[in-house]
Scaffold this motif. Structure first.
Motif, PDB file in Angstrom:
ATOM      1  N   GLU A   1       3.502   2.912   2.592  1.00 46.52           N
ATOM      2  CA  GLU A   1       4.941   2.612   2.435  1.00 46.52           C
ATOM      3  C   GLU A   1       5.782   3.880   2.324  1.00 46.52           C
ATOM      4  N   ASN A   2       5.311   4.822   1.512  1.00 49.40           N
ATOM      5  CA  ASN A   2       6.101   6.052   1.334  1.00 49.40           C
ATOM      6  C   ASN A   2       6.051   6.944   2.570  1.00 49.40           C
TER       7      ASN A   2
ATOM      8  N   TYR B   1       0.884  -1.182   0.000  1.00 48.43           N
ATOM      9  CA  TYR B   1       0.000   0.000   0.000  1.00 48.43           C
ATOM     10  C   TYR B   1       0.916   1.225   0.000  1.00 48.43           C
ATOM     11  N   LYS B   2       1.012   1.822  -1.159  1.00 53.01           N
ATOM     12  CA  LYS B   2       2.028   2.862  -1.371  1.00 53.01           C
ATOM     13  C   LYS B   2       1.860   4.059  -0.427  1.00 53.01           C
TER      14      LYS B   2
END
Ligand code: NOJ
Length: 979
Positions: A502-503, A498-499
């Motif tokens: 994550e970011n 799940y970007k």
């Protein structure tokens, strides 16, 4: 940590999740109370209350608190009075120094700050945790205040040399120098005078108390055998050694509900008493589900025994008539008495408790008068308090708004009706509901999607099987100029792949644990991290997620709902983040707890602004702080489909309004449970007058779209919603006034009748914006009549049948289920749009109706603000502002421009130059005075022409009504009509 305690921790954690889920389904009030602290279970609150009790046990002259101003340090220059306060403390050979400042501001307010000198220094204090910022948190004002804080250099010293030698410093200030502040160095009392009379006194009872940094002292006596590390120590043993007001060693950690708060900075509470001499009524400090006029909090019949608490928490199905903390916190309080208002703003973002007492104070041997004493206690931060001296309620709101900003002018669709439930389950569901409104000819503007629209509660995603083509759905809504709101909360699901998570995680943009790791807790998605929107980089990151190309499936008619931003953490202490978690700037969560929710909305608003710079953003929030009014709307959270929640909604809305947050509503119909048709009808009738008007329901509640109950209920609900739409021009005008003067949209009695003290406690009726409409919604089961209170001697008319009412006091009215009791106060002109349209934007070029209720002398006045309703062009002058006046002297109704000629926006006026006034209704006119029978004469652009009228003569207790049909005058022009 030992294995056994990990196991205990996990158990506690899972039982909290289970408990929380259970409450979501079956609320149980008594058990819920134990989830939240009381003053007794909050050591800094309990201790400061005891300090106050100790002070009240002795005569004021023998009360000797450990604080004193060092007179040799006091100086006054360029609008700033400052000096040093010395605190005599056990374990410290020399007094602890605090620096105080009294800043006289141009807006007429005064800012009083006290900070701890040793923590302001650059050199590290021995033992101070090196992962935390050493200075006390002093940024509450940074978040809340947008006004000018530079001192007003015209403020001048007014004390004589002798007075100063005696430790008395006086400063004259304010726009007309009608205010005076007097600091008495000997007592550390600061009195604020207006026109020679004291209205606010800081430290009147000498309860100023600020903990100072010190390393954890050894407990007074050895711990009892068997007491575990971190558990509370024996109170009696520990407190015996320290004087009243000072923390004992047990306050270096806090255990509550199975959670341990490590308190690495130790106790750092800040407390002060504030007295309002001669005032009996206080208002504000939302959010509490309580009466509008705040109660006493030290027991007694009808009073509370707990202080009002400000600590943003997710308190599902809150109790009514309670001082318990709720979702938001505005530490602003207004005191009002006959023709006088003052205010104070306590700029602190930490857990805050406010005690209120109203003792009788002897004025002389014969007279006593009641005053109100308050005692403010916060867990941490600097002391930062603003004093506003009015003199009117309106000027207090203006002064508070000059500091914290005014209600943002909302887009007009946001003032329409909003249809929400948890959840609309699919695109088809949304479009069917949308079509249902049209089929039943009920206007609405916005349909809402709750958390289930996402893929696994991952924000910025769509649940593909139910919402495969969200763009198309939004485009369909857009055809009728309708909008979609989706919910986006601050908890971000911790999931690989799940970007968004994550970011955020990679860039360390989340709230951290006390040892610097990412803080994880539980919320709707399961394990989550919370974006730290105090961090400017996190704000940029957040903005990025919303970009039109990036937030897949989102269209330009998508707006946002920020929920759970207290923040709500299902397995956290008091259902929130642990206080020792860390935010950007190395401040602890405890310092910013009440501010966090606002920073999150701030990020969302910035994101919407960046995404569509020309459009006004719309964001609804549940959590809020002072200043949130600049960002959007708020609602009062999870109420229930019960009559007592309908009742309490109004005092709550009034409280928000006087605390600067005018754009507020309550879930219409009640969130939990299922309303009866009677309750639902009464709720729509009340809700039509809430500044924010949204129907919402819990996932387990039955469907209740306004047409589902059949006749006559569909008609009742339709009428209520349509009435809202009719009144939109006047409602929007009221919001415009809120946006530059802070005047609440829903107004308490004292705004119309400031001299009437009898009306101060009335909180079940209100004036609606600029209209002069006095609304008393029915909020009791089975009630078909009511008594409505007239606060002044003006003439009032039944809004629907023009029955005349006059005389201060209660008047009886029938109120069958189909009727909302509304009286129109004489002297006001309101503006309506009477044609049914599907949504507000479709009304933007409809003709207008003026409704004039004449006062007892035969005059009336009103204003109208208009702009394009959606873009930011108004901020560059693209708006219309007109004044209507019916004069008893010549019986002429005039329309005049309120703007100087060079400010008239020709470009905007052009877009509405075909908008006519199609009807004028005059109530209460003495028809014998009509110049001509059957016609009035209209004048515009040096031409004149007759217009036919329809006259209903006064009869049977009802006023006359003169209706002018299509006088052929335009809203953009100056015109007159001779009656
Ligand atoms: C809590 C909110 O108060 C409520 O309005 C919402 O429906 C639920 N969260 C689910 O998102």
């Amino acid at each position: 940590m030992a294995r056994s305690s990990i196991r205990v921790g996990l158990l506690v954690l899972s039982s909290y999740i289970a408990l929380f889920m259970l409450f979501q389904a079956t609320p149980a009030l008594a058990a819920k109370k134990n989830l939240f602290k009381t003053c007794e279970s909050t050591p800094f609150c309990r201790r400061n209350r005891e300090f106050a009790d100790a002070a009240s046990c002795v005569s004021p002259s023998s009360w000797a608190p450990p604080y004193a101003v060092d007179p040799s340090t006091v100086s006054f220059e360029s609008g700033l009075l400052q000096g040093t306060i010395l605190k005599t403390a056990p374990n410290s050979e020399t007094p602890v120094e605090f620096l105080f400042q009294l800043v006289f501001l141009e807006s007429g307010s005064v800012r009083f700050t006290v900070d701890e000198k040793q923590r302001m220094q650059a050199t590290a204090l021995p033992g101070f945790p090196d992962n935390l910022t050493q200075r006390r948190y002093n940024e509450a004002s940074k978040w809340a205040v947008v006004g000018d804080l530079t001192p007003d250099t015209s403020a001048s010293e007014s004390s004589t040399a002798e007075e100063q030698a005696d430790g008395l410093y006086k400063v004259k200030y304010g726009p007309e120098k009608q205010f005076e502040a007097v600091l008495d160095c000997k007592t550390l009392r600061i009195e604020f005078f207006r026109d020679g009379e004291a209205h606010v006194v800081l430290n009147d009872r000498r309860l100023l108390n600020m903990d100072h940094w010190q390393e954890k002292p050894a407990p007074a006596q050895p711990k009892e055998e068997g007491v575990e590390e971190g558990a509370e120590e024996s109170e009696a043993s520990a407190s015996a050694a320290v004087p009243k007001g000072f923390p004992d060693a047990s306050e270096w950690t806090d255990n509550f509900g199975g959670f341990t708060d490590k308190k690495p900075k130790g106790p750092e509470a800040v407390a002060l008493d504030i007295t309002f001499p001669g005032y009996e009524h206080l208002f504000g400090i939302p959010e509490h589900a309580d009466k509008f006029s705040l109660r006493e909090t030290r027991g007694g019949e009808g009073n509370h025994d707990q202080p009002y608490r400000l600590y943003n928490v997710d308190i599902f199905e809150y109790e009514v008539n309670s001082p318990m903390a709720m979702y938001g916190a505005i530490p602003f309080m207004q005191a009002h008495r006959k023709s006088s208002s003052v205010g104070v703003f306590w700029a602190n973002g930490a857990d805050t408790w406010i005690d209120i007492t109203k003792p009788e104070v002897a004025e002389n041997a014969f007279n006593a008068r009641r005053s109100t004493e308050t005692h403010w206690i916060s867990e941490s931060g600097i002391l930062d308090v603003y004093v506003m001296l009015g003199p009117s309620a309106g000027s207090v709101y203006k002064q508070y708004g000059a500091l914290t900003g005014y209600t943002a002018l909302p887009p007009i669709y946001a003032l329409g009706y909003h249809q929400c439930r948890w959840n609309y389950n699919s695109e088809d569901d949304v479009l069917e509901v949308d079509a249902g409104f049209d089929e039943h000819e009920i206007p609405y503007d916005v349909i809402w999607l709750d958390i289930e629209y996402t893929e696994g509660k991952k924000y910025f995603t769509w649940w593909k099987s139910m919402f495969p083509t969200p763009e198309k759905m939004m485009q369909t809504l857009a055809k009728r100029k309708r909008k979609l709101v989706t919910i986006i909360d601050p908890h971000i699901k911790k999931e690989t792949g799940y970007k968004v998570y994550e970011n955020m995680s990679k860039n360390e943009l989340a709230i951290k644990t006390s040892d610097g790791k990412e803080y994880n807790g539980w919320c709707w998605p399961g394990e989550s991290a919370w974006i730290d929107t105090l961090n400017p980089k996190a704000v940029d990151y957040w903005k990025d997620q919303f970009k039109l190309g990036k937030f897949c499936g989102s269209e330009s008619n998508l707006l946002i709902w920020n929920d759970m931003n207290e923040p709500s953490v299902f397995n956290g202490p008091e259902v929130s983040a642990p206080r020792d978690t860390i935010h950007f700037g190395n401040f602890e969560h405890r310092d910013v707890h009440n501010i966090y929710g606002m920073t999150f909305v701030n990020a969302t608003v910035q994101a919407l602004q960046a995404r569509q710079p020309r459009q006004r953003p719309f964001v609804l929030t549940r959590s809020f702080y002072s200043g949130s009014q600049r960002l959007g709307a708020v609602w009062t959270g999870d109420n229930a489909a019960k009559w007592e929640y309908l009742q309490v909604a109004l005092p709550m809305i009034l409280s928000h309004g006087v605390a600067g947050f005018g754009f507020v509503g309550a879930d219409v119909g009640g969130f939990f449970g299922n309303p009866t048709t009677e309750l639902l009808t009464r709720w729509y009738q009340a809700g039509a007058f809430y500044p924010f008007f949204r129907g919402h329901a819990h996932i387990e509640s039955k469907r209740r779209e306004p047409w589902l109950f059949g006749e006559p209920y569909t008609s009742y609900l339709r009428n209520a919603i349509r009435m809202r739409y009719q009144l939109l021009p006047s409602l929007y005008t009221a919001f415009h006034r809120a946006s530059f003067e802070g005047m609440p949209v829903v107004r308490p009695m004292f705004l119309m009748a400031p001299e009437n003290e009898e009306a101060l406690g009335i909180d079940d009726q209100f004036f609606f914006g600029e209209t002069g409409l006095l609304v008393k919604p029915i909020v009791e089961e089975g009630k078909v009549e009511t008594d409505i209170y007239l606060p002044d001697s003006q003439v009032y008319y039944d809004y629907f049948d023009q029955t005349v009412y006059q005389g201060v006091g209660y008047h009886h009215m029938d109120a069958p289920l189909e009727k909302i009791p509304i009286l129109a106060r004489g002297g006001h002109i309101l503006v309506r749009r009477d044609r049914y349209r599907r949504s507000s934007s479709l009304m933007s070029h409809d003709p207008l109706t003026l409704v004039i209720h004449l006062d007892k002398d035969g005059s009336a006045a009103g204003v109208l603000y208009m702009d394009d309703g959606e873009t930011t062009a108004f901020s560059r002058g693209a708006y219309l502002y007109r004044f209507f006046m019916f004069s008893a002297e010549d019986n002429i109704l005039r329309s005049r421009n309120m703007l100087p000629p060079n400010q008239i926006s020709k470009s905007y006026d052009k877009t509405i130059d075909a908008v006519r006034i199609e009807r004028i209704v005059v109530v209460g006119f003495d028809t014998a005075q009509l110049k001509k029978s059957g016609v009035v004469e209209s004048f515009q652009d040096r031409k004149s022409w007759p217009t036919e009228i329809e006259v209903t003569e006064a009869a049977g207790g009802k006023a006359s009504v003169v209706v002018v049909r299509d006088p052929k005058v335009l809203v953009t022009g100056d015109w007159s009509i001779q009656f």
